[in-house]
Design an enzyme around this catalytic site. Structure first.
Site, mmCIF file in Angstrom:
data_model
loop_
_atom_site.group_PDB
_atom_site.id
_atom_site.type_symbol
_atom_site.label_atom_id
_atom_site.label_comp_id
_atom_site.label_asym_id
_atom_site.label_seq_id
_atom_site.Cartn_x
_atom_site.Cartn_y
_atom_site.Cartn_z
ATOM 1 N N PHE A 196 10.602 10.928 -8.207
ATOM 2 C CA PHE A 196 11.110 9.794 -8.995
ATOM 3 C C PHE A 196 10.732 9.880 -10.469
ATOM 4 O O PHE A 196 11.143 9.018 -11.261
ATOM 5 C CB PHE A 196 10.612 8.462 -8.409
ATOM 6 N N ARG A 222 -5.260 -6.221 -13.599
ATOM 7 C CA ARG A 222 -4.650 -5.380 -12.543
ATOM 8 C C ARG A 222 -4.276 -6.247 -11.326
ATOM 9 O O ARG A 222 -3.210 -6.098 -10.744
ATOM 10 C CB ARG A 222 -5.671 -4.307 -12.168
ATOM 11 N N THR A 281 1.908 -1.896 -6.725
ATOM 12 C CA THR A 281 2.882 -1.074 -7.462
ATOM 13 C C THR A 281 4.304 -1.327 -6.962
ATOM 14 O O THR A 281 5.216 -1.576 -7.759
ATOM 15 C CB THR A 281 2.525 0.419 -7.307
ATOM 16 N N ARG A 307 4.408 -8.883 -10.386
ATOM 17 C CA ARG A 307 5.412 -8.099 -9.658
ATOM 18 C C ARG A 307 5.948 -8.881 -8.456
ATOM 19 O O ARG A 307 7.133 -8.804 -8.135
ATOM 20 C CB ARG A 307 4.800 -6.770 -9.237
ATOM 21 N N ASN A 364 9.038 -2.445 -12.121
ATOM 22 C CA ASN A 364 8.041 -3.428 -11.703
ATOM 23 C C ASN A 364 7.385 -4.190 -12.877
ATOM 24 O O ASN A 364 6.258 -4.656 -12.780
ATOM 25 C CB ASN A 364 7.011 -2.774 -10.782
ATOM 26 N N HIS A 395 2.954 -2.376 -16.777
ATOM 27 C CA HIS A 395 1.901 -1.383 -16.536
ATOM 28 C C HIS A 395 0.573 -2.053 -16.840
ATOM 29 O O HIS A 395 0.468 -2.786 -17.837
ATOM 30 C CB HIS A 395 2.062 -0.177 -17.471
HETATM 31 P P1 IDP Z 1 0.718 1.402 -11.183
HETATM 32 O O1 IDP Z 1 1.744 1.119 -12.257
HETATM 33 O O2 IDP Z 1 0.640 0.275 -10.186
HETATM 34 O O3 IDP Z 1 -0.635 1.792 -11.729
HETATM 35 P P2 IDP Z 1 1.175 4.223 -10.563
HETATM 36 O O4 IDP Z 1 0.955 4.870 -9.213
HETATM 37 O O5 IDP Z 1 0.251 4.575 -11.656
HETATM 38 O O6 IDP Z 1 1.245 2.645 -10.309
HETATM 39 O O7 IDP Z 1 2.674 4.573 -10.983
HETATM 40 C C1 IDP Z 1 3.112 4.338 -12.297
HETATM 41 C C2 IDP Z 1 4.531 3.783 -12.235
HETATM 42 O O8 IDP Z 1 5.393 4.743 -11.599
HETATM 43 C C3 IDP Z 1 4.686 2.532 -11.377
HETATM 44 O O9 IDP Z 1 4.318 1.345 -12.051
HETATM 45 C C4 IDP Z 1 6.165 2.579 -11.063
HETATM 46 O O10 IDP Z 1 6.950 2.144 -12.161
HETATM 47 C C5 IDP Z 1 6.374 4.067 -10.853
HETATM 48 N N1 IDP Z 1 6.226 4.440 -9.430
HETATM 49 C C6 IDP Z 1 5.086 4.632 -8.741
HETATM 50 N N2 IDP Z 1 5.325 4.952 -7.452
HETATM 51 C C7 IDP Z 1 6.684 4.972 -7.338
HETATM 52 C C8 IDP Z 1 7.589 5.241 -6.239
HETATM 53 O O11 IDP Z 1 7.195 5.537 -5.115
HETATM 54 N N3 IDP Z 1 8.914 5.158 -6.520
HETATM 55 C C9 IDP Z 1 9.406 4.848 -7.749
HETATM 56 N N4 IDP Z 1 8.591 4.600 -8.801
HETATM 57 C C10 IDP Z 1 7.255 4.651 -8.594
HETATM 58 MG MG MG Z 2 -1.127 3.488 -12.764
#
Ligand code: IDP
Ligand code: MG
Length: 153
Positions: A57, A85, A91, A102, A112, A115
């Site tokens: 993705f 957080r 996420t 979210r 979502n 960040h």
């Molecule tokens: P976080 O934003 O909750 O810290 P991370 O794992 O750091 O999560 O991922 C960064 C961003 O990547 C997420 O906020 C989301 O926009 C995207 N993302 C993470 N996992 C997925 C997924 O499985 N599918 C699509 N997008 C994802």
């Molecule tokens: Mg992250």
């Protein structure tokens, strides 16, 4: 006091949720100490999302993150990294609890809304990535006497 980075993702602007999301952090009692609007590009996302570079993705994530500008915010408070957080929620927004950002405003794992930094060390690195020392504003916090007990830190 701890500081953490919040990015209001392009979807927050596109959907007109900037004020609502910022308002949540303000109402919680966090202090806004730096803020700016910026169009992100691929080179900064390669660093910011380096941990996701091999994921299928990743290209979609980057196109979503560059589709419109973002709002970068630094929020300050005791244990701000953990507090912010938790306010963002899981996420994958479909798993996020109601009452979280979210969980209240999104339905997607990718789109979502926000960040938020995931640790104190990453918060510092991410703040240094997006802000310069002169971006931070120093101003009084008269409400702290009502927000915190004197022995809290
Ligand atoms: P976080 O934003 O909750 O810290 P991370 O794992 O750091 O999560 O991922 C960064 C961003 O990547 C997420 O906020 C989301 O926009 C995207 N993302 C993470 N996992 C997925 C997924 O499985 N599918 C699509 N997008 C994802
Ligand atoms: Mg992250």
């Amino acid at each position: 006091m701890e500081r953490t980075l919040v990015i209001l993702k392009p979807g927050a602007l596109q959907r007109g949720l900037v004020g609502e999301v910022i308002s949540r952090f303000e109402k919680r009692g966090l202090k806004l100490v730096a803020m700016k609007m910026k169009q992100l590009d691929q080179s900064i996302l390669d660093v910011h999302y380096a941990h996701l570079k091999g994921k299928p993705f990743f290209p979609w994530l980057c196109s979503g993150m560059t589709a419109a500008p973002v709002i970068l915010c630094c929020w300050e408070g005791f244990e701000a990294v953990k507090v912010v957080r938790a306010m963002a929620g899981s996420t994958n927004a479909r798993n996020a609890a109601p009452g979280t950002i979210r969980g209240d405003y999104a339905l997607s794992a990718q789109e979502n809304i926000v960040h938020t930094s995931d640790s104190v060390e990453n918060a510092q690195a991410e703040l240094d990535r997006f802000f310069s020392p002169e971006d931070y504003c120093d101003y009084p916090s008269p409400l702290n006497q009502f927000l915190y007990a004197p022995d809290e830190k």
